[in-house]
Design an enzyme around this catalytic site. Structure first.
Site, PDB file in Angstrom:
ATOM      1  N   ASP A 116       0.894  -1.040   0.129  1.00  0.00           N
ATOM      2  CA  ASP A 116       0.028   0.126   0.025  1.00  0.00           C
ATOM      3  C   ASP A 116       0.694   1.140  -0.099  1.00  0.00           C
ATOM      4  OD1 ASP A 116      -2.267   1.669   0.412  1.00  0.00           O
ATOM      5  OD2 ASP A 116      -3.277  -0.168   1.607  1.00  0.00           O
ATOM      6  N   ASP A 218      -2.947   4.653  -2.239  1.00  0.00           N
ATOM      7  CA  ASP A 218      -3.946   5.413  -1.408  1.00  0.00           C
ATOM      8  C   ASP A 218      -4.093   6.762  -1.824  1.00  0.00           C
ATOM      9  OD1 ASP A 218      -5.240   4.880   1.394  1.00  0.00           O
ATOM     10  OD2 ASP A 218      -4.030   6.804   2.022  1.00  0.00           O
ATOM     11  N   GLU A 260      -6.647   4.273  -5.880  1.00  0.00           N
ATOM     12  CA  GLU A 260      -7.812   4.408  -4.907  1.00  0.00           C
ATOM     13  C   GLU A 260      -8.157   5.801  -5.420  1.00  0.00           C
ATOM     14  OE1 GLU A 260      -9.651   4.740  -0.477  1.00  0.00           O
ATOM     15  OE2 GLU A 260      -7.440   5.603  -1.015  1.00  0.00           O
ATOM     16  N   HIS A 334     -11.221  -2.581   3.348  1.00  0.00           N
ATOM     17  CA  HIS A 334     -11.062  -2.296   4.853  1.00  0.00           C
ATOM     18  C   HIS A 334     -11.592  -1.064   5.195  1.00  0.00           C
ATOM     19  CE1 HIS A 334      -8.205   0.256   2.728  1.00  0.00           C
ATOM     20  NE2 HIS A 334      -8.136   0.868   3.824  1.00  0.00           N
ATOM     21  N   ASP A 335     -12.380  -0.091   4.201  1.00  0.00           N
ATOM     22  CA  ASP A 335     -13.053   0.879   4.589  1.00  0.00           C
ATOM     23  C   ASP A 335     -14.629   0.651   4.492  1.00  0.00           C
ATOM     24  OD1 ASP A 335     -10.660   2.355   5.089  1.00  0.00           O
ATOM     25  OD2 ASP A 335     -10.651   2.986   2.583  1.00  0.00           O
TER      26      ASP A 335
HETATM   27  C1  GLC Z   1      -7.874   5.723   2.201  1.00  0.00           C
HETATM   28  C2  GLC Z   1      -7.776   4.464   2.900  1.00  0.00           C
HETATM   29  C3  GLC Z   1      -8.078   4.717   4.351  1.00  0.00           C
HETATM   30  C4  GLC Z   1      -7.232   5.584   5.094  1.00  0.00           C
HETATM   31  C5  GLC Z   1      -7.137   6.880   4.161  1.00  0.00           C
HETATM   32  C6  GLC Z   1      -6.086   7.914   4.506  1.00  0.00           C
HETATM   33  O1  GLC Z   1      -8.942   6.260   2.035  1.00  0.00           O
HETATM   34  O2  GLC Z   1      -8.205   3.420   2.269  1.00  0.00           O
HETATM   35  O3  GLC Z   1      -8.082   3.489   5.183  1.00  0.00           O
HETATM   36  O4  GLC Z   1      -7.977   6.210   6.241  1.00  0.00           O
HETATM   37  O5  GLC Z   1      -6.999   6.649   2.840  1.00  0.00           O
HETATM   38  O6  GLC Z   1      -4.834   7.227   4.604  1.00  0.00           O
END
Ligand code: GLC
Ligand code: CA
Length: 566
Positions: A116, A218, A260, A334-335
């Site tokens: 990640d 991310d 993402e 995970h979110d």
């Molecule tokens: C992304 C991750 C999340 C995190 C955020 C800040 O959305 O998937 O889990 O809290 O970024 O890094």
């Protein structure tokens, strides 16, 4: 061809377009949230040796790649998405030697490891930030985003943090504010500074040299931000930076990269993943997720499930990336809440609906991602008290909602349905205490349904959700029509049934699924009447579709009709 060989790519010519074959077109990715996967030493926190101990499990499932949520040194304000050293491992997760061992052992099983990449921000304990905040003329000052107070002496502008409240925190040392689009302990890096970019590329190359198979990136749509114009997503230099990153790091390697991008549209997806763009392999888009959220209150006030909308979004993305670009396919991460709780039915049809959802997703065009536990149908966790939650976002939002006069019960209802901890309760390995996740006290409670829903029992049951996933992963490797076939949706306005077809060189696959607990009778349009081999089903095999069909509760199947042999 796997991700480790350097063979030149072959081209498939079909339906008037050509696509370069990539190893990740036939692979399935499995996401691991290390903190909640397996605890090897009884401290209640999952770790890298724990992951290594489950490689045979992952191999048996058939996945080609594992994506690890962050494992780097971190104060864990946001469970590792706040990094204090990009080139070291958090001690609770293990050591660099443990990591190298994991990569080598994974590779022996033809499994690649994705890391990640969290480079929109660091932790406030990163040495760059510790230096930066010391003085206005510190050499690291410009690694972050600082602004003087606004004209009224308050915040520099209206930017908000995704975790609630303003995106600015005043640093008393120098009297300036720094930007954090997430928690105040996650200061945003200044991507306009070429030194920042050079440091990040160096770090990425250091990991690539260690043999990883790529990166999940991310909130990568934030890196081109223009703070003074209050532009966060899709800033003017976003794609320049990604092209530079490609050139300076992974461009010459046969790796998988996935961004993402909550803001992505089909148009921007082609910028990120178009074949001549030299940016990313694919992105995660979230339209199918957010169309079920309230316009104003977002995920904390979920809307009822609407299949017609879900189908229209998924089909739109299938069509948009059919000739260029590439889709990622996922229900959870995970979110997000657990797929079977969100889109299926955990009360009466847990197994049927979990299999149905897997069937619909895995037979689309794109690379499927499985979130840990999804393959055994893990469900949301019905926490009844805010004290049971651990997630910084949920805890902050709870405080802000209650302060604003919103009822705590309503907030909890939203958190039960959509909060991030639903995905973060420990993986359920067996019927042993704490689901076999740890011999100690887990950092977050295990879902009480582990005696029933766990990997050990799923693996021994021929009809389990786990075995259904295993079959789907294998089918993708065997049938090019699943990988490259042209997608077409049918009966778009039907409120209960999802139907689509895939075609490649005369082969035709028809996928049909009932999203309700009711039996549904259907008249089949002429063009969809097929007869062939049933590739997969969650009741008994169905081999032909004539004028009419009746689908049972959450029934799903796929029929493959092969072109006659020449
Ligand atoms: C992304 C991750 C999340 C995190 C955020 C800040 O959305 O998937 O889990 O809290 O970024 O890094
Ligand atoms: Ca541990």
């Amino acid at each position: 061809m796997d991700q480790f060989s350097e063979q030149p790519a072959t081209r498939v010519i079909e339906q008037g377009f050509s696509i370069e074959r990539k190893w990740w077109h036939t692979s399935t990715v499995y996401q691991i949230y290390p903190r909640s996967f397996v605890d090897s030493n009884g401290d209640g926190i999952g770790d890298i040796p724990g992951i290594a101990s489950k490689l045979d499990y992952l191999k048996a499932l058939g996945v080609g790649v594992i994506w690890l949520s962050p494992i780097y040194a971190s104060p864990m304000d946001d469970n590792g998405y706040d990094i204090s050293d990009y080139q070291d491992i958090a001690p609770e997760f293990g050591t660099l030697a443990d990591f190298d061992h994991l990569v080598a052992e994974a590779r022996r099983r033809d499994i690649g490891v994705l890391l990640d990449l969290v480079v929109n921000h660091t932790s406030d304990e990163h040495p760059w930030f510790i230096e930066a905040r010391k003085s206005i003329d510190n050499p690291y000052r410009d690694f972050y985003i600082w602004r003087r107070p606004g004209a009224d002496g308050g915040f520099p502008n209206r930017l908000k943090s995704s975790f609630g409240g303003p995106a600015w925190t005043l640093d008393p040392e120098t009297g300036e504010y720094y930007l954090h689009l997430f928690s105040r302990r996650q200061p945003d890096l200044n991507w306009e500074n070429p030194k920042v970019r050079a440091e990040i590329y160096k770090m990425m190359n250091w990991w690539l040299e260690r043999g990883i198979a790529g990166f999940r990136m991310d909130v990568i749509d934030y890196i081109g931000k223009k703070v003074d114009q209050e532009i966060v997503k899709d800033g003017p230099h976003l794609h320049d930076y990604l092209q530079e990153m490609h050139r300076e790091t992974f461009g010459s390697r046969n790796v998988l990269t996935v961004g993402e991008t909550w803001s992505a549209t089909p148009g921007s997806a082609l910028l990120y993943s178009g074949k001549d763009r030299r940016e990313l392999s694919m992105i995660f888009q979230f339209e199918h997720v957010t169309q079920q959220w309230d316009e104003k209150f977002g995920k904390w006030r979920p809307k009822p499930f609407d299949l017609v909308r879900l189908k229209s979004v998924l089909s739109k993305w299938q069509y948009a990336l059919s000739e260029d670009g590439w889709n990622s396919l996922f229900w959870g991460n995970h979110d997000l809440p657990r797929a079977v709780s969100k889109y299926g039915n955990v009360t009466g049809y847990h197994m049927e609906s979990a299999k149905m959802l897997a069937t619909v997703l895995h037979l689309m065009k794109g690379t499927p991602f499985i979130y840990q536990g999804e393959e055994i149908g893990m469900t949301n966790v019905p926490f009844t008290k805010i004290e049971q939650y651990r997630d910084i976002e949920t805890l902050n939002m709870h405080r802000l909602h209650v302060e604003a006069g919103y009822s705590p019960e309503d907030f909890l209802r939203g958190a039960n349905e959509n909060g991030r901890d639903n995905a973060r309760t420990p993986m359920q390995w067996s019927a042993a205490p704490h689901g076999g996740f740890t011999t100690g006290v887990p950092w977050i409670e295990v879902n009480a349904n582990y005696p029933k829903i766990n990997a050990e029992s799923a693996m021994t049951d021929e009809n389990s959700v786990w075995n259904h996933y295993r079959k789907l992963i294998a089918l993708r490797k065997k049938h090019p029509v699943i990988v490259y076939g042209l997608y077409q949706s049918w009966l778009d306005q039907h409120p209960d049934i999802f139907v689509y077809s895939r075609t490649l060189k005369g082969d035709r696959l028809v996928v049909m699924a009932n999203f309700t607990p009711r039996p549904i009778s259907l008249t089949i349009p002429d063009e969809l009447q097929v007869c062939g081999e049933c590739l997969i089903s969650n009741y008994s095999p169905v081999t032909e579709l004539c004028e009419g069909v009746e689908l049972r509760a959450y029934e799903a199947f796929a029929i493959l009709c092969k072109a006659p042999a020449k």
